[in-house]
Design a protein around this motif. Structure first.
Motif: not given
Ligand code: SF4
Ligand SMILES: [Zn+2]
Ligand SMILES: [Zn+2]
Lengths: 415, 368
Positions: A223, B169, B164-167, B172, A170-173, A212
């Motif tokens: 956030h 991969g 950070r906002v990470l989505s 932003f 989801a986050d690191f793709g 992270y």
């Protein structure tokens, strides 16, 4: 303890079995095998032989079969000269990204029942994790005897799924075909990522990835958790559950935490305590409001109290990965499809779609047949469908995989 | 007419961003000969000299766009001068100054141009976006690996990936943050050493000589700046510091706080970076590259801010204080040093009376 002569017999027996395994099974070579450093341990020795290299899969197979190592490792890194004896002569070219989830680092209550430590100095022993110092003699040479436990492995598996789905994908793709999941053969799982764009990341970058995942160094302010003035009053704004990355995760974690918090578990600190009690009294309204992104439906809950909740939430939803394995770009890791010398289990590749059904006590078994052994002591355990033990000083006939586990753990010897 | 216009735009582009692939291609096409340049375009040499010396002495690079061609050409010459001098300190100052200069221009640039520079010159995987998260506008997304390549060296928590906002991969970023990353890429690129040319026209050699002497002077001043002056008197070190040195000599690993204290103290009393590195080289897990980086960081060579050692109160919380009779009324290890160094030079106090030199003790374990 197993007497010397019996230990040697065990080792010869195990070595024979391992040899047969490598005769009949091809080990799966790592990508770019010629650029990897290999390291091995052998029966009867605690030392690791390092700095070896192989030009192809056949020569590795030949080695496994002729030398029969008890444990096999290879470097996550790629080198131009993997067999150079000095690290700085190897010519580092990059490193896979590896994650390690190990029950050793997870808090599972069952460890108090199945893990044991023994002071090598005075013989004192106890249950659970190893103390820093022996409580009787103060010695620091303490041996740990960990056990392979279903609950521990199940906990590790849940963490594995969290790591893959919530973080890596989801986050690191990271896509499904970029990752390889491996059962370590003992108490945990490894995830290997061989994507080209990640190979050159240095230690700092890898540490950032770990931070992270664990939620280390989060400042909720970044956030969106902050007090803002609205007219004459201050209100608390925070992230929403549906937002991406840690924002949404933080909001979801806070809801989870509030739902699972009990009167007894909240801290003694007077100010925080009073505020949390208010939150709990109004639990359902708080949760509903958080879902809408409004963080202070209840008056009089200080920012400090929220910070406590947030901290607990981060513990709850953060990943539990072992840092050094990921950040060390020269580390050796277990070779998938080799055998683990502490269990005799297969270091198994697990397909992504099969993780939830993967059962180490069924799918990682390497041997067929039966044998009789004398067991000094062993807790209850399962192999395949069958449960065994607990045993105490007795001769038992066991399926070969069960017997090998006890022999590898040095709690039994061959009859 | 249109031709003309785009020509002017691209001339300004290369003047502003001389490190880009477009600028390098332009240079290749023109086949500009070094000798010709030196003889026929003296303005370029003047600007090149300026670029190097201002970077060295003021930490900035001038940016005058009146004559874009000369402005652009001064960059490869300046870089050549830096490479011939071959001094890491100079190279660093130059890279930082040029990165700052570029960032100034980046801020005025549109998203598309920035994306082009990022992708073509630096191979950064990024895209312009329009995203609003709780009222904050994000104009870029950048692959996390590229983000980490540059931002993992920034020490502020603001830049930590976890904040950070990470989505899927991508991280932003608001435009300002993106220009900071891009400036980081410029700096990193310019820090890579390159082979200096074999033959150098005498006009350039002259500048090189001038720069060399300025670098030497600057370095010396740097080491002695804010430093106590005169020779280092080790007998006047406070007990906490002597113990740390002793621990090092005994190959005991030191925790980060201890290394930091020792390094900042020794720098303050006038030890050179190299001397400190050689002191640390005695510990078992010594890695020169890392140690040098850290020592230089504390010395402020990289950032311009030198760190001072912690005061006694902080030392106590680190568990590093070894209070001695002679520490009475002392609030800072450097104060101790100054006091007893003065005493010694006046021969007013007999130093061998105290047991301050290197009492044995256990330094809390840990590593950097
Ligand atoms: S009082 Fe200050 S100078 Fe003295 S040992 Fe403690 S920290 Fe060092
Ligand atoms: Zn003991
Ligand atoms: Zn368990």
């Amino acid at each position: 303890m197993i007497p010397e002569d019996k230990r040697v017999r065990n080792e010869i027996f195990l070595k024979g079995l391992f040899r047969k395994y490598y005769q009949e099974n091809k080990v799966s070579p790592p990508l770019s095998i010629e650029k990897r450093e290999f390291g091995f341990m052998f029966f009867g020795s605690q030392n690791m032989v390092r700095h070896l290299s192989f030009t192809n899969a056949e020569s590795l197979q030949q080695f496994m079969f002729s030398r029969v190592p008890s444990n096999a490792f290879y470097s996550a890194a790629y080198y131009s000269k993997p067999d150079a004896a000095k690290m700085d002569e190897k010519g580092w070219e990059g490193c896979d990204l590896i994650f390690d989830i190990d029950a050793d680092h997870l808090r599972t209550p069952c460890k108090e029942t199945h893990d044991k430590w023994v002071c090598q100095n005075c013989g004192e022993s106890g249950l659970g994790g190893r103390p820093e110092k022996c409580p009787r003699c103060g010695g620091q040479n303490i041996e740990e005897r960990t056990w392979l436990c279903e609950t521990c492995l199940e906990t590790a598996k849940n963490e594995l799924i969290k790591l893959i789905e919530d973080f890596l994908m989801a986050d690191f793709g990271i896509s499904a075909d970029e990752l390889r999941v491996v059962f370590s053969g003992h108490r945990g799982y490894h995830v290997h990522i061989t994507s080209r764009v990640l190979l050159d990341l240095d230690q700092n970058a890898r540490r950032e990835i770990i931070d992270y995942i664990k939620g280390v160094g989060i400042e909720p302010y970044y956030h969106g958790l902050m007090e803002v003035r609205e007219g004459r009053s201050k209100i608390l704004k925070g992230p929403r559950v549906s937002e991406e990355g840690w924002r949404g995760r933080l909001a979801r974690g806070v809801i989870k935490t509030i739902l699972s918090m009990s009167e007894e578990s909240i801290p003694q600190d007077r100010k925080v305590r009073a505020a949390l009690q208010k939150l709990l009294k109004d639990r359902s309204r708080v949760v509903a409001s958080l879902g809408e992104g409004i963080w202070d439906p209840v008056r009089g809950v200080s920012l400090d109290a929220w910070k406590y909740v947030v901290k607990t939430a981060i513990e709850e939803v953060g990943g539990k990965v072992d840092e050094p394995v990921t950040s060390d770009v020269r580390r050796l890791i277990r070779l998938p499809t080799s055998l683990h010398g502490k269990t005799g289990f297969k270091v198994s590749l697990v397909k992504l779609g099969e993780i939830s059904n993967f059962d180490p006590f069924r799918h990682a078994l390497a041997f067929k047949g039966e044998v009789t052994v004398h067991v000094n002591e062993a807790p209850r355990f399962r192999i395949g469908e069958e449960e065994f033990g607990p045993f105490k000083d007795e001769d038992v006939e066991l399926p070969l995989s069960a017997a090998v586990l006890l022999l590898c753990k040095s709690v039994a010897y061959l009859k | 007419m249109r031709e003309e216009r785009s020509e002017i735009i691209s001339r300004y582009f290369i003047a502003k961003y001389p490190f880009t692939v477009e600028a390098q291609a332009w240079l290749r096409e023109r086949k500009i000969d070094l000798d010709f340049l030196v003889k026929e375009m003296p303005a370029v040499l003047v600007r090149a000299r300026d670029r190097v010396i201002k970077a060295l002495e003021e930490g900035v690079a001038p940016s005058i766009l009146d004559d874009p061609e000369a402005e652009f050409l001064s960059f490869p010459i300046a870089r050549m001068i830096v490479e011939i001098v071959g001094d890491p300190f100079l190279r660093h100052r130059f890279a930082v100054a040029e990165a700052k200069r570029a960032q100034g221009f980046f801020k005025e640039e549109d998203v598309e141009t920035l994306t082009v520079i990022a992708t073509r010159t630096f191979g950064i995987d990024c895209q312009p976006v329009k995203k609003d998260i709780s009222g904050r506008v994000y104009s870029f997304k950048i692959h996390f690996a590229d983000y980490l390549r540059y931002a993992s060296g920034f020490h502020d928590p603001y830049w930590k990936l976890v904040n950070r906002v990470l989505s899927k991969g991508y991280v932003f970023l608001a435009k300002d943050d993106f220009t900071r990353i891009l400036a980081g890429a410029v700096e990193k690129r310019l820090l890579e050493p390159r082979e200096p040319p074999l033959k150098v026209p005498s006009e350039i050699k002259q500048i090189v000589d001038e720069v060399v002497s300025k670098v030497m002077a600057r370095r010396e001043r740097y080491v002695l700046e804010e430093v106590e002056g005169g020779e280092v008197v080790e007998e006047a070190f406070p007990p906490c510091i002597s113990a740390l040195i002793l621990a090092l000599r005994k190959n005991q690993p030191l925790p980060h706080s201890a290394r930091f204290t020792l390094t900042s103290f020794l720098l303050s009393v006038g030890y050179s970076v190299d001397r400190i590195i050689s002191l640390f080289s005695e510990i078992p897990d010594f890695k020169e590259e890392i140690t040098r980086y850290q020592v230089e960081h504390i010395a402020g060579i990289r950032s311009g801010t030198r760190y001072t050692p912690p005061k006694c109160e902080t030392m106590k919380t680190y568990g590093l204080c070894l209070f001695h009779e002679k520490c009475r009324n002392i609030r800072h290890p450097l104060e101790y040093y100054r006091k007893y160094k003065r005493h010694r030079s006046k021969e007013a106090v007999k130093l061998d009376s105290g047991g301050q030199a290197g009492e044995e003790r256990n330094i809390p374990q840990g590593s950097l």
